[in-house]
Scaffold this motif. Sequence first.
Motif, PDB file in Angstrom:
ATOM      1  N   LEU A  47      -0.032   2.468  -6.538  1.00  0.00           N
ATOM      2  CA  LEU A  47       1.046   3.104  -5.793  1.00  0.00           C
ATOM      3  C   LEU A  47       2.347   2.344  -6.004  1.00  0.00           C
ATOM      4  CD1 LEU A  47       2.154   5.140  -3.762  1.00  0.00           C
ATOM      5  CD2 LEU A  47       1.383   3.628  -1.924  1.00  0.00           C
ATOM      6  N   VAL A  48       3.389   3.068  -6.399  1.00  0.00           N
ATOM      7  CA  VAL A  48       4.731   2.521  -6.565  1.00  0.00           C
ATOM      8  C   VAL A  48       5.632   3.207  -5.551  1.00  0.00           C
ATOM      9  CG1 VAL A  48       6.742   2.437  -8.094  1.00  0.00           C
ATOM     10  CG2 VAL A  48       4.464   1.935  -9.000  1.00  0.00           C
ATOM     11  N   THR A  49       6.318   2.414  -4.720  1.00  0.00           N
ATOM     12  CA  THR A  49       7.185   3.006  -3.708  1.00  0.00           C
ATOM     13  C   THR A  49       8.357   2.093  -3.419  1.00  0.00           C
ATOM     14  OG1 THR A  49       7.218   4.043  -1.517  1.00  0.00           O
ATOM     15  CG2 THR A  49       5.930   2.003  -1.750  1.00  0.00           C
ATOM     16  N   GLU A  50       9.335   2.650  -2.727  1.00  0.00           N
ATOM     17  CA  GLU A  50      10.537   1.869  -2.403  1.00  0.00           C
ATOM     18  C   GLU A  50      10.285   0.914  -1.256  1.00  0.00           C
ATOM     19  OE1 GLU A  50      15.285   2.554  -1.418  1.00  0.00           O
ATOM     20  OE2 GLU A  50      13.926   4.259  -1.473  1.00  0.00           O
ATOM     21  N   ARG A  51       9.567   1.372  -0.250  1.00  0.00           N
ATOM     22  CA  ARG A  51       9.253   0.530   0.899  1.00  0.00           C
ATOM     23  C   ARG A  51       8.089   1.159   1.649  1.00  0.00           C
ATOM     24  NH1 ARG A  51       9.513   3.607   5.662  1.00  0.00           N
ATOM     25  NH2 ARG A  51      10.407   5.519   4.876  1.00  0.00           N
ATOM     26  N   THR A  52       7.435   0.387   2.515  1.00  0.00           N
ATOM     27  CA  THR A  52       6.324   0.914   3.317  1.00  0.00           C
ATOM     28  C   THR A  52       6.494   0.457   4.758  1.00  0.00           C
ATOM     29  OG1 THR A  52       4.889  -1.002   3.016  1.00  0.00           O
ATOM     30  CG2 THR A  52       4.753   0.744   1.358  1.00  0.00           C
ATOM     31  N   ASP A  53       5.759   1.074   5.639  1.00  0.00           N
ATOM     32  CA  ASP A  53       5.628   0.592   7.014  1.00  0.00           C
ATOM     33  C   ASP A  53       4.159   0.765   7.394  1.00  0.00           C
ATOM     34  OD1 ASP A  53       5.119   3.232   7.910  1.00  0.00           O
ATOM     35  OD2 ASP A  53       7.233   3.606   8.286  1.00  0.00           O
ATOM     36  N   PRO A  54       3.750   0.358   8.595  1.00  0.00           N
ATOM     37  CA  PRO A  54       2.321   0.440   8.948  1.00  0.00           C
ATOM     38  C   PRO A  54       1.731   1.834   8.835  1.00  0.00           C
ATOM     39  CG  PRO A  54       3.453  -0.995  10.485  1.00  0.00           C
ATOM     40  CD  PRO A  54       4.516  -0.376   9.636  1.00  0.00           C
ATOM     41  N   GLY A  55       2.577   2.873   8.904  1.00  0.00           N
ATOM     42  CA  GLY A  55       2.066   4.233   8.773  1.00  0.00           C
ATOM     43  C   GLY A  55       1.515   4.547   7.395  1.00  0.00           C
ATOM     44  N   TRP A  56       1.822   3.690   6.408  1.00  0.00           N
ATOM     45  CA  TRP A  56       1.307   3.900   5.052  1.00  0.00           C
ATOM     46  C   TRP A  56      -0.095   3.300   4.865  1.00  0.00           C
ATOM     47  CZ3 TRP A  56       4.377   5.354   0.434  1.00  0.00           C
ATOM     48  CH2 TRP A  56       5.644   5.856   0.757  1.00  0.00           C
ATOM     49  N   ILE A  57      -0.533   2.505   5.821  1.00  0.00           N
ATOM     50  CA  ILE A  57      -1.787   1.766   5.650  1.00  0.00           C
ATOM     51  C   ILE A  57      -2.989   2.665   5.355  1.00  0.00           C
ATOM     52  CG2 ILE A  57      -3.425   0.210   6.806  1.00  0.00           C
ATOM     53  CD1 ILE A  57      -1.027  -1.030   8.259  1.00  0.00           C
ATOM     54  N   PRO A  58      -3.091   3.865   5.971  1.00  0.00           N
ATOM     55  CA  PRO A  58      -4.237   4.717   5.635  1.00  0.00           C
ATOM     56  C   PRO A  58      -4.328   5.107   4.164  1.00  0.00           C
ATOM     57  CG  PRO A  58      -3.269   5.438   7.703  1.00  0.00           C
ATOM     58  CD  PRO A  58      -2.346   4.405   7.134  1.00  0.00           C
ATOM     59  N   LEU A  59      -3.218   4.953   3.428  1.00  0.00           N
ATOM     60  CA  LEU A  59      -3.264   5.237   1.984  1.00  0.00           C
ATOM     61  C   LEU A  59      -3.881   4.078   1.196  1.00  0.00           C
ATOM     62  CD1 LEU A  59       0.289   6.791   1.333  1.00  0.00           C
ATOM     63  CD2 LEU A  59      -1.883   8.021   1.502  1.00  0.00           C
ATOM     64  N   TYR A  60      -3.847   2.870   1.755  1.00  0.00           N
ATOM     65  CA  TYR A  60      -4.228   1.674   0.994  1.00  0.00           C
ATOM     66  C   TYR A  60      -5.638   1.715   0.406  1.00  0.00           C
ATOM     67  CZ  TYR A  60      -0.001  -0.763   2.632  1.00  0.00           C
ATOM     68  OH  TYR A  60       1.291  -1.159   2.878  1.00  0.00           O
ATOM     69  N   PRO A  61      -6.647   2.173   1.159  1.00  0.00           N
ATOM     70  CA  PRO A  61      -8.001   2.168   0.572  1.00  0.00           C
ATOM     71  C   PRO A  61      -8.139   3.089  -0.640  1.00  0.00           C
ATOM     72  CG  PRO A  61      -8.103   2.357   2.959  1.00  0.00           C
ATOM     73  CD  PRO A  61      -6.681   2.568   2.578  1.00  0.00           C
ATOM     74  N   SER A  62      -7.187   4.022  -0.807  1.00  0.00           N
ATOM     75  CA  SER A  62      -7.257   4.951  -1.939  1.00  0.00           C
ATOM     76  C   SER A  62      -6.539   4.414  -3.167  1.00  0.00           C
ATOM     77  CB  SER A  62      -6.630   6.301  -1.541  1.00  0.00           C
ATOM     78  OG  SER A  62      -7.204   6.783  -0.350  1.00  0.00           O
ATOM     79  N   LEU A  63      -6.021   3.184  -3.082  1.00  0.00           N
ATOM     80  CA  LEU A  63      -5.243   2.586  -4.174  1.00  0.00           C
ATOM     81  C   LEU A  63      -6.051   1.535  -4.903  1.00  0.00           C
ATOM     82  CD1 LEU A  63      -2.002   1.748  -2.113  1.00  0.00           C
ATOM     83  CD2 LEU A  63      -2.602   3.930  -3.182  1.00  0.00           C
ATOM     84  N   SER A  64      -5.622   1.248  -6.127  1.00  0.00           N
ATOM     85  CA  SER A  64      -6.163   0.073  -6.819  1.00  0.00           C
ATOM     86  C   SER A  64      -5.207  -1.101  -6.692  1.00  0.00           C
ATOM     87  CB  SER A  64      -6.393   0.392  -8.305  1.00  0.00           C
ATOM     88  OG  SER A  64      -5.180   0.798  -8.928  1.00  0.00           O
TER      89      SER A  64
END
Length: 900
Positions: free
Chosen positions: A828-845
Amino acid sequence: MKPHNLYIVSKDSTHHFAKKESGGKGHNLYLLSKNDIKVPKFVTLPPAFFEEFKKQSGIEDYLNTILEDKHLSMQEVSEKIKHKIVETNMPLVIFEEIARAYEELERDLISVRSSAHDEDSALHSFAGQLSSFLYISDLDMTIHSIKECWASAYSERSLAYRTINKLDILNIKVSVILQEMIDPDISGVLFTCNPINGKNDQIVINSVYGVGEGLVSGLLDADTYTIMKKDGSVSEKNIVEKTKKLIRDEKEQRCLEVAVSLNEQNAESLSASDLKALHQITLKIEDFYGRPQDVEWAIKDGELFILQSRPVTTGIENSRGILYMWDNSNIVESYGGLTMPLTFGFAHYVYHQVYVQFCEILLVPQSRIKEMDYFLKNMLGLFYGRVYYNLLNWYKLTSILPGYKYNRAFMETMMGTNEALQDEIAERVKPPEFHHGPLAKVRSALTGLKFFYFHLNIQNVVDDFLTEFHIVYNKFRVIDYSRLPADKIYEHYQALEREMLWKWHAPIINDFLCMVHYGLFKKFTSKWLGHLGDSFHNDLLAGNGNLESAEPTKRLIVMSGYVSKKPKLRELILSTPNEMCLEAINQSEFQEFYFMVLEYIDKYGFRCMSEMKLEQKDLHQEPGLFFVFLKNLINCGQTDLHEYEKREKEIRENAEALLDKNISGVKKVIYKWSLKHARKAVMNRENTRFCRTRIYGVVRAMFYAIGEDFTKSNIIDKKDDIFFLSLDELKGALEGTNSIQNLRKVIDVRKSEYELYKNLEPAARFATRGPVYWNNQHMPKEEEVVFDESTLGPNQMRGIPCSPGIIEGVVKVIIDTNDDMTLNGEILVTERTDPGWIPLYPSLSALLVERGGLLSHSAIVAREMGLPTIVGIKGLTKKLKSGMKIRINGETGIIDILEE
């Protein structure tokens, strides 16, 4: 008998009279002469002279009739008025007063210039539109020139300018200046700034031989010098061929064009001593006015005269005024992109309340807190809809703790600022009252002791806070605000402020403890274990456990495991559009899972991407987002929580084994003490910030419900519009304190502004002086992202390593919730994150973030989950696109682009 209103303005007049009666040029001459700047002797005839002329000569009605005649062109109006004024005899009483003024000058030669009363302000400049007459040597020509000046106020150009700028054309006020005529050797114009590039550290000087009228009119080419304001050094000069100049025509009382001598034509018109004198007078004039000026000057026999000064009307960057530094390196994680006025107002208010409490619990006297309130209430700023830290105020806050020099460096690490503040500036921003006087050391010692007390007892303090928080939070979160009228919702909001926001002591104290402990831990690691790599300290912080902010994601993994064991349920979820999934499950046989989803939304429904932005809809408003996260986990096979947690524990265990092999003795004892407290502070920081997210969820529900009630009451058009109001405007609508009651118009103006903001991207860090929104550089300089070719290859990038691991994979760029968020093991490449993005983390390498620091949420939670992560990568989203193949090293921070 002399009319009571025919008084001239001179250097000796009162300032009130001079300002009121002189017009733009005349008033500036008055001010310059009062400031001991050498100005040729002058007197000014106020507008009353022209008014009396019109009245006593009987032409006033005629002029008004001509001006109101819609059948005449502006040119015809101008010609008729000029003819009437010039051909009308000067009434005797006015003639006598002008003669007295002329004699008072006691000069053989004078100039006669008009000075309009709308002129030479930052908004309007009549430069070149009103008449000037030079080399006047007798009274009759002076009288004629005065009438010409009055008539020039009605020139075609002046009338057109007034019409365009909506200035009055019936009651034009114009003064006339009679001034000693300097017959100059050299003259010209200087700008106390560079009007071409907008820089305020440069002075631009144009010079010609003879009279400067040829320069102003464009008749003559001029030498141009650009000199540096700080020391007067010449940075650039352009010497032109000067074949002509204007001098006095004694017979005709005007300027005469003559040839320049051959030896002067290509020579510099200004000597080094001339430039030095002009540099010195520039500093004096700009210092007096406090803003950039456009100055006319003349040199006669080596003596410098200032003829007039007016404000520069083009946008010039401020170099004066109070300095502010604005930085969003870290706060962009919570308030990324456009943030609505209501969200900003709430955040601005909360920060003020919280840091007043911080001072109170550190035993700062109330009298001192009142003195500090001017900066405590301004910790944040808003530019083009983007939230910024008001950085110097944070340094001021940090300075109340002992050890300011070290704490400010720790704060920079915590806030993820890209550059440290210069020592000179950082030292100047300390509140001086705290560092002087006989009791200063006692106060500082008490503050330090109280801070040390919290260091010893922070876990109890945080635990007590969390216990009390959940009692209060559960009381407010169960209320269905959508069923209440706006005033009742506002009562609940006020109660929430009293019972929770005004009791935020534990989180803010822990934040500062975290700043200090993490700063010390990082410092010890660099000093004693630097040979183990830049990310070794991050590895030791991985797998800390007990992070509440990670619990929603872990629960999602458990639920994805449940779904994966039921093929029919899995098929139903994967084949149904996200927004229909909840109802599809409700109407299916899978009622157990349906209630699992409802329980998740009830418990974690306040979570959403950009969750600190109150306008962002959460799972309560848009439950379809839950299924975006769930499907990603199912598709990438992330269904075993035990396996998921195993990697993060391995990272930590390996780092601890490495630690034991590389440090011993007293250093080991100190280092393990520091590690223990850093882990505890980071964990407490995340858990207390999760409380903040919960509170924001309640406030979001309140504000949306007020918006819905305002819509039903026909106050606004739709509930989302509520977020275009400021917090004070929302409160004022319910308390009766608004100066504007038509909220629709306020909202429409804000919508127009925010529509413009969409296409603007201010710099991550900039400074302002004076009024912060005007004449300051907010936008990044136009430049390409520069990579250090000496250490990086052509297809490499580097950021801050946060969580180790070498991953090769395909890029997926996601900037916001409008992008496709389907993930299946991509980087995942993004400009910035906050805690609301955490549910995406397990789907990333792996995770790559353009903005953020080592203590950002993305860094902390990624370490906790063992997700290879790099943050703070300049130019990331410009260089990497979806579909590219890359390799990232979470230990070194290096990114290799393998396939474009």
